[in-house]
Design a protein around this motif. Sequence first.
Motif, mmCIF file in Angstrom:
data_model
loop_
_atom_site.group_PDB
_atom_site.id
_atom_site.type_symbol
_atom_site.label_atom_id
_atom_site.label_comp_id
_atom_site.label_asym_id
_atom_site.label_seq_id
_atom_site.Cartn_x
_atom_site.Cartn_y
_atom_site.Cartn_z
ATOM 1 N N GLU A 599 0.826 -1.200 0.000
ATOM 2 C CA GLU A 599 0.000 0.000 0.000
ATOM 3 C C GLU A 599 0.863 1.254 0.000
ATOM 4 O O GLU A 599 1.912 1.304 0.648
ATOM 5 N N THR A 614 -5.292 9.845 0.187
ATOM 6 C CA THR A 614 -5.528 8.709 -0.699
ATOM 7 C C THR A 614 -4.708 7.516 -0.219
ATOM 8 O O THR A 614 -3.582 7.681 0.255
ATOM 9 N N LEU A 632 -13.860 -5.477 -2.816
ATOM 10 C CA LEU A 632 -13.537 -4.053 -2.701
ATOM 11 C C LEU A 632 -13.900 -3.541 -1.318
ATOM 12 O O LEU A 632 -13.107 -2.848 -0.658
ATOM 13 N N HIS A 633 -15.082 -3.889 -0.844
ATOM 14 C CA HIS A 633 -15.524 -3.407 0.463
ATOM 15 C C HIS A 633 -14.667 -3.966 1.594
ATOM 16 O O HIS A 633 -14.387 -3.265 2.580
ATOM 17 N N GLN A 636 -11.378 -1.953 1.518
ATOM 18 C CA GLN A 636 -11.599 -0.582 1.975
ATOM 19 C C GLN A 636 -11.891 -0.546 3.475
ATOM 20 O O GLN A 636 -11.357 0.307 4.202
ATOM 21 N N VAL A 639 -8.673 -0.995 5.484
ATOM 22 C CA VAL A 639 -7.854 0.218 5.494
ATOM 23 C C VAL A 639 -8.414 1.226 6.485
ATOM 24 O O VAL A 639 -7.674 1.822 7.284
ATOM 25 N N ILE A 640 -9.730 1.430 6.463
ATOM 26 C CA ILE A 640 -10.348 2.390 7.376
ATOM 27 C C ILE A 640 -10.149 1.962 8.828
ATOM 28 O O ILE A 640 -9.837 2.785 9.698
ATOM 29 N N ALA A 675 -12.366 9.563 6.391
ATOM 30 C CA ALA A 675 -12.027 8.431 5.531
ATOM 31 C C ALA A 675 -11.467 8.945 4.205
ATOM 32 O O ALA A 675 -12.039 9.842 3.582
ATOM 33 N N GLU A 677 -9.895 8.599 0.137
ATOM 34 C CA GLU A 677 -10.165 7.840 -1.085
ATOM 35 C C GLU A 677 -9.297 6.581 -1.042
ATOM 36 O O GLU A 677 -8.098 6.657 -0.746
ATOM 37 N N ILE A 678 -9.890 5.440 -1.316
ATOM 38 C CA ILE A 678 -9.163 4.171 -1.257
ATOM 39 C C ILE A 678 -9.309 3.480 -2.608
ATOM 40 O O ILE A 678 -10.407 3.113 -3.017
ATOM 41 N N VAL A 680 -8.339 0.335 -4.956
ATOM 42 C CA VAL A 680 -7.947 -1.067 -4.769
ATOM 43 C C VAL A 680 -7.833 -1.757 -6.120
ATOM 44 O O VAL A 680 -8.733 -1.644 -6.963
#
Length: 727
Positions: A599, A614, A632-633, A636, A639-640, A675, A677-678, A680
């Motif tokens: 990442e 980002t 994707l979820h 994300q 990461v959050i 939060a 922008e992520i 992936v």
Amino acid sequence: MSAAILSRRGFISASLLAGGGLLFDLNMPVARAADGTPVILTAFIRILPDNRVVIGAKNAEIGQGAKTMLPMLIAEELDVDWSQVTIEQTHAEAKIFGGQSAGGSRTTPREWLPTRQAGAAARAMLVAAAAQSWGVAPDTLRTGSGKVTDPASGKTMPYAALAAAAAKLPAPDPAMLKLKDPASFRIIGQSVVGVDTPGIAAGKPLFGIDFKLPGMLYAVLETCPAHGGTYKSANLDAVKALPGIAHVLTIKGDGTPESGFDGVAILSKSWWTANQARDMLKVDWDVGAVSSFSTEAYAAQAAARRKGKADGDIVRTGDVDAAFAAAAKTVSADYDYPFLAHGTLEPQNCTALFKDGSIEIWAPTQNPESGRALVAKTLNLPPEKIRINFTRIGGGFGRRLMNDYMVQAAAIAAQVPGVPVKLLWNRQQDMQRDFYRPAGWHGFRAALDKGGKLTAFHDHFVTFGKDGKPVRSAELPASELPAGLIDAVLLEQSFLTTNMPTGWLRAPGSNALAFVYQAFLDEVAQATGKDLPTLMLELLGDPKELARGPNGPPFVTERAKGVIRKAVAMGGWADRKTLPKGTGKGFAFYYSHMGYFAEVLEVTIVDGMPKVKTVWVAGDVGSQIINPINALHQAQGSVIEGLGQALAGQQITQVAGAVEQANYDTHPFLRINDAPEIIVEFVKTDYPPTGLGEPALPPVIPALVNAIHAATGKRIRTLPITAEMLA
């Protein structure tokens, strides 16, 4: 799974349902667990007279998507349209359904082949029935949309019309099962909305906290604020005399947090009434054995231990002392991180009904069979006298792998036979009775030769343990990189004592180790005049595979290099030096739960605190992304959650053996306005698919602190991050 062992005996049976439908009961010993016992998959596929298909979802659903994903695998190989499928949650019963735990990102790798084989076996029987009816060879027929077709004659029959004939056929030979070519997938690889999502959006009662039974009593349970304190006395009669209180009961624990400590339960027809009565409860606890534990004491003990001789080695390779003695340069730094709570949105809860020597339980559990064993021991019941029903879980993250709340509900219900009891914790109790991510302290040293090559690495890890072994989730693997990549490595450990129950938090171990290892290696890279991606690629070197313990697949260096290169390309790493003052990019790589993730993160300092703009995420979880929208979820969300652990101020502290934090105001989580922008992307490789619930979390924390260093020149070596660290 390539070594799967299939058994024809008991593999599949089919029977007719009332009205002409067909039930496939699939029971497939498909592999062997670490202890050599078979891992069993049992699923139910019901083909109804109108050609609809009901598929049983056997695993607990905590938001990771298994309740949708596993039926997707069956439906794909059964060759039906997704619009034909209805999904039903099974109850928990390992003897019928096989493993049903949800944790460790293990569901996908464990079920990828056997679940597909379940669908393929049912399809084979239906095709065989059609071939017999038409007098043709089975391999000349085709399937699709829940129908069998003979291309030569144009004949077509829906699966429902073949039910009676298929039910009379023998089980297929597992060795002859032919799975679909991925190129022909029509469901796998497509984004499918979670089966429960519409109900959640509509506010339907799906979660354990929503569950109700007629005549149910609500229970609240008071335990000692200092973990491990024992019950002495309380004003039980005074509380029982309060309006609306049905019962006041004492619960005797066995001294372990899993089975539950001593407590006092208050029961009422209203949870609010019971919880208000709890405020009137006065308990005298014996805390003599646990009142000395505190965060301040841990820190002082760890500082002293880190400078002294370790309790023992985790791994020692090469001549570490000689390598440090010959080093042209050494780098050293101390890192630490705190205890963390899970903070699940839905507090712990469980409903139980004890009747006629049996108990039925409705629980949001990630690990039902462990709960069954604990309840059986607590109530002295045979396991077959315990039925466990799944409710959807409102946040697990590892907390609900532990079943203390199930044991407590069962112990209370057993004292009021015939009456359903729902135990529900309030937020303070949930925060202060957790199984916490353990704190840890690391003393690092690295040796560099004249050419800037890393020649030796040393970590003295101070954490919590007993009898020479780390507590749950405080393990440091002997394979922690750079072990296996350089010759001279010493990882050693020392232990402190604690009364804090510890447990698995999303990406257990990795959520802390990634921070300290990748942040320190960023310091090492700087000392060599390189950046961290370059150092990592050099350390990974020529293609090779490194053993990762007796039960896991090897670590493949080329897969690691693939996501590193992908992440730096996605994140514009080459342009990082053109960023304005106060803005920086950081990088980190980590291998966790069979997933390879790298990442890149961009951060700007705003009003003295980091603001993440980002995050670019590159992941390799094998050859197939089963449900892209869910994948994707998952990435994300990971990461959050990781950013929240570092930035939101999360930490659990103790005074006199008790936890100080009581709610989200003192153990906060990242808010939506913070939060980033992520972005992936997945690097597909020719390896079996693995899980996605956890491996995207660990790299984001070191990427963040490395980005902060790039933006400010300051090193963050302790969490959580505060404005004072950047002043």
